[in-house]
Structure formats: C-alpha cells, structure tokens
Design an enzyme around this catalytic site. Structure first.
Site, PDB file in Angstrom:
ATOM      1  N   GLU A 223       2.808   4.710   5.583  1.00 38.00           N
ATOM      2  CA  GLU A 223       1.612   4.146   6.211  1.00 38.00           C
ATOM      3  C   GLU A 223       0.606   3.906   5.094  1.00 38.00           C
ATOM      4  O   GLU A 223       0.007   4.848   4.578  1.00 38.00           O
ATOM      5  CB  GLU A 223       1.051   5.102   7.273  1.00 38.00           C
ATOM      6  CG  GLU A 223       2.018   5.384   8.417  1.00 38.00           C
ATOM      7  CD  GLU A 223       2.458   4.145   9.161  1.00 38.00           C
ATOM      8  OE1 GLU A 223       1.746   3.122   9.106  1.00 38.00           O
ATOM      9  OE2 GLU A 223       3.520   4.172   9.797  1.00 38.00           O
ATOM     10  N   CYS A 257      -8.206   3.168   6.881  1.00 38.50           N
ATOM     11  CA  CYS A 257      -7.153   2.242   6.446  1.00 38.50           C
ATOM     12  C   CYS A 257      -7.062   1.011   7.342  1.00 38.50           C
ATOM     13  O   CYS A 257      -6.597  -0.041   6.899  1.00 38.50           O
ATOM     14  CB  CYS A 257      -5.806   2.951   6.393  1.00 38.50           C
ATOM     15  SG  CYS A 257      -5.273   3.674   7.957  1.00 38.50           S
TER      16      CYS A 257
END
Length: 480
Positions: A223, A257
C-alpha cells in the site's frame, strides 16, 4: 538458491527478537493450522475491546508522537474506523469461512469442486507513522479473520503508540498469536520468511521491501501512495466541492496517502475556488496553533515541505497562506494550509507526493486534457471527481485507472469496509478490507473430489479409435 518461507531452517538460537517471534508463531501455526470460527471471532473481539477501553491513552500517545494531533481527529480517523472494520469482519466471518462450491465440467459428472480458504500462516505487518493505529488494525482485522498469526513492525516516529500497543496486546494475546515489536529494525523484520507481508509506506521503500520478500518468495501486499488527482467539473457546486476537498486535504495536516494531491478545475472558476477556500479554512482553523491542526511529524518533513513551497514560489507559482495571520512555525512544526496556483511540472510540488497541507491547483479547458495529464503519470492510489453528470462519471472512470475512486467527495472509499482497498502500479498491489482482505491473507485452496464411478478410463492409453471418437465428440458438444 533462495529458500521459500516454508523450507527456511531457523537457527537454534534466533539472532534477534523478530526472528524469535516468527519461529514461535510458525511452530504454533503448524500445531494448529486452521483456527476455528469461535477462536477467530474472539481474537477480533479482543482487539475491539482493547481499542475502546484504552482510547484516551491511545489518542494521547498518537498526539505525543506527532507533537500535536487533535484527539477528535484521532478518534474519528483512526479509532472509529478501526473498531468499525473489526466489527464488520466479525459480522461476516462465518460466511467468509465457508467452503464455496464451484461448477464441475460435464466430463467429470458425479465429481465435486469446492474452494476452502485456509490461513497462510504468519503474516508480517509493516505500518507507517501517518495513521499508526488504523494502518495496523486494518491489516490485522483481515489477516486475523483469515486465521493467521501476526507480527507488527511500527514506524520509529510512532514510538509512544508502539510501546503502548505492545503492552496492551501482550496483556490480551499470547505472542504466538499476535505480537507488536517495539524497536525492531526494518531490515531485521522485512527480510524474514513470512507467509505473507503487507507494507504501507513510500514507493521507494516498497521496492526495497519487495526485493527482500523475493528472497523467500514471500507474497506481498504493498500500500503505497502517489499524487491522487481531484477533478471539479463544470456542473458541480463549487462551494460544496471546496468544502469537501479541503476537509480531506487538511485533515492530519495533509499527511494522508489518499489525500487529494492536486485539484483540476475549469479556468474561469479558479478565482471563485480561492475565495471559497479562504472562507472555509478561516472558519475551520481560526488559529492553527490551538491544538486543532496537526503538526508535521518531524523536522526533516517540515523542512522538506517548506523547501517545496519555496521552490514553487521561486519558479513563479502563487503561494497563498489560507490563514495569513499565522506564519509557519518551525518550533512546533506547524505549517498552515496553503494553496499553490500556477504550478508547472518542473516544480517539486508536482513531481512527488506532497504529504503535507499544500494544495496545488491546475486549470483546464477540456476534460480530456485532464485525463491525458493523469494517464501520463504513475497510477494514483485515489482519483476524485466532482460531477452530477453520470455520463461524465462513466467517461472518467473508464478512461483512467487508479487504486480507488470517490465521486463527489475525496478519500472516503477507504472507509467502506465492504470494498477492497489497494493501489495499482506505483501506488501498490493487492487489497485488504472486506472479503477481499480475508481472501488476500488466505490460500483459496481448490479441492477436487472424484466420483466413485467415472468415464475417464475410456481416455486412458493405449490410444485408439475409442479415444479419437470421444475426443471429436468432446470438441463438438457444448454444455454451457
């Protein structure tokens, strides 16, 4: 030749704590490779109780690690989402664990097929500092629902939370089931022969982790991040769009993010967007230093962000402090929300993920020029589109590719527990959350059971007329 995770031979005396825990968990897995429903459910419930019963201590530790983060922000963005995800897994666990029947070819009449999800074994979790609780608990919910044993390495910038979670988890779980390891070095952790490794962090670090995992053929979930674009279409109410974009951009001071990394809007709407942004931010953050606005995580990150602003200004961008009465404060690492107009691709702010409270704004005349710009760069973790036009929504979705999409808002696809979360290309690989997370950390094991009586011997050697006749028949007949 590299050894696989299953064939790796542990030394009699482990070289470090991480190796010792992995050896212990691997042994426990081999003794009990398929934990039942009740055991898995209880593990998820213990994690949920641990979070709820210690939420004040957890939020205080997070704030201490950041230098300041509003308690409300930690509760909303980390505690609630973690608890909600654990509850979702608990609710659906029994159905996920059931073997699933699959169709059998007509040529194997009487046989049966099924797929059984089995635990992979020991899962390593590497979590970053920006959402240090949610990015531990999200992977744990999926991996422990799948019946795995788990080891967690947290970022050095999350030392206070890591120590607290280590103590809390040790009080509820045997370390052969779940262990959080304070102080462990990244190289000592990611080089271990896990049965699966999930890493959340930068693309550069992700490449290093993937290389280490390849030594043991360890499957990885990465990720990562990237520059998530946000498009405001002509038809959408600008005030609403600005309100939603600025909330997700400036929460956690942009250290997210899936934060909107840059905004694209029609040329003639730029001035109205700036006006709306100034009013919205003034109302939400009348004083960024009053504890409501999160600090930048460390001095190097603060320096990087201020240098990014200086670079943009030096190259001709217009930099707008949305709380002009408050200047950047290096002592407390407080960087007020900024807009940056007139950006170009040569500026640092458009070259890499920002990870801070700086929002570049680009303008466009035609939507397809925006899509060409997005498609000319690394595939982002998120893509955000503000429009009520269903045809335009469909056009943008089908002519771009990103990890996830939020329409008429930003980032909140991450909080949907019945949808997979993950990137693509430079923004990552693999998924977790929901059933897809359960499947990611399971071996979906296909099991074929032959019938007592079968016509297959008619195809055994020696080959002759019977085989040729049956083969021609098999090619001609269609049963689906």
């Amino acid at each position: 030749m590299a050894q696989s995770a299953q064939s790796f031979q542990f030394p009699e005396q482990p070289a470090n704590e991480a190796q010792r825990i992995l050896q212990l968990q691997r042994k426990a897995y081999l003794q009990d490779p398929y934990p039942g429903y009740e055991q898995r459910r209880e593990n998820l419930l213990k994690l949920e109780r641990l979070l709820i019963d210690n939420q004040d201590r957890i939020t205080a530790a997070i704030s201490e690690d950041f230098g300041n983060r509003a308690v409300q922000e930690s509760k909303l963005l980390e505690l609630f989402t973690s608890v909600d995800g654990l509850r979702y897994c608990r609710k659906h666990l029994k159905g996920w664990m059931k073997p699933r029947r699959r169709h059998v070819s007509v040529w194997f009449a009487g046989a049966s097929n099924r797929v059984l999800p089995q635990p992979k074994g020991v899962v390593g979790v590497v979590a970053p500092w920006n959402y240090p609780l949610f990015l531990v608990m999200g992977p744990l919910a999926s991996a422990m629902a799948a019946g795995n044993r788990c080891m967690v390495k947290m970022a050095a910038n999350s030392a206070n939370l890591c120590q607290l979670l280590h103590e809390l988890v040790a009080g509820e779980f045997d370390e052969s089931t779940l262990a959080i390891l304070p102080g462990v070095k990244g190289a000592d952790f990611t080089t271990l022969p896990f049965d699966h490794l999930i890493f959340t962090g930068s693309a550069q670090s992700g490449r290093t982790v993937m290389k280490s995992a390849a030594e043991h053929l360890t499957p990885v979930t990465l990720e990562l991040g990237g520059k998530s674009p946000t498009i405001i279409a002509e038809d959408f109410d600008l005030q609403t769009a600005a309100s939603r974009i600025l909330f997700t951009k400036y929460m956690n001071a942009g250290q997210t993010c899936v934060a909107p990394d840059y905004v694209c809007l029609p040329e003639h709407r730029l001035e109205d967007f700036v006006t709306a942004a100034k009013k919205i931010v003034a109302g939400r953050y009348p004083d960024p230093g009053n504890g409501q606005f999160t600090a930048i995580i460390d001095d190097s990150s603060y320096t990087r962000l201020t240098a990014t602003l200086d670079d943009a200004a030096a190259r001709g961008a217009q930099v707008i402090n949305l709380t002009p009465q408050y200047a950047p404060d290096p002592e407390r690492r407080l960087l007020p929300p900024h807009l940056v107009l007139g950006v170009t691709d040569e500026m640092k702010i458009m070259e890499e993920e920002i990870f801070g409270p700086l929002l570049p704004v680009r303008t466009y005349r035609d939507i397809d020029e925006v899509l060409a710009y997005i498609n000319g760069r690394d595939r982002p973790l998120g893509l955000y589109l503000f429009t009520s036009d269903k045809a335009l929504q469909d056009h943008v979705i089908k002519h771009t590719l990103s990890g996830g999409v939020s329409i008429n808002d930003c980032s909140f696809h991450v909080a949907q527990h019945d949808m997979p979360f993950g990137g693509i290309g430079a923004s990552g690989m693999g998924h977790y959350h929901g059933y897809e997370g359960f499947a990611e950390f399971s071996k979906l094991r296909p099991i074929f059971r032959q019938a007592r009586a079968t016509a297959l011997p008619l195809l055994y050697p020696p080959y002759g007329r019977t085989f040729n006749w049956l083969y021609r028949l098999m090619l001609k007949l269609r049963f689906f």
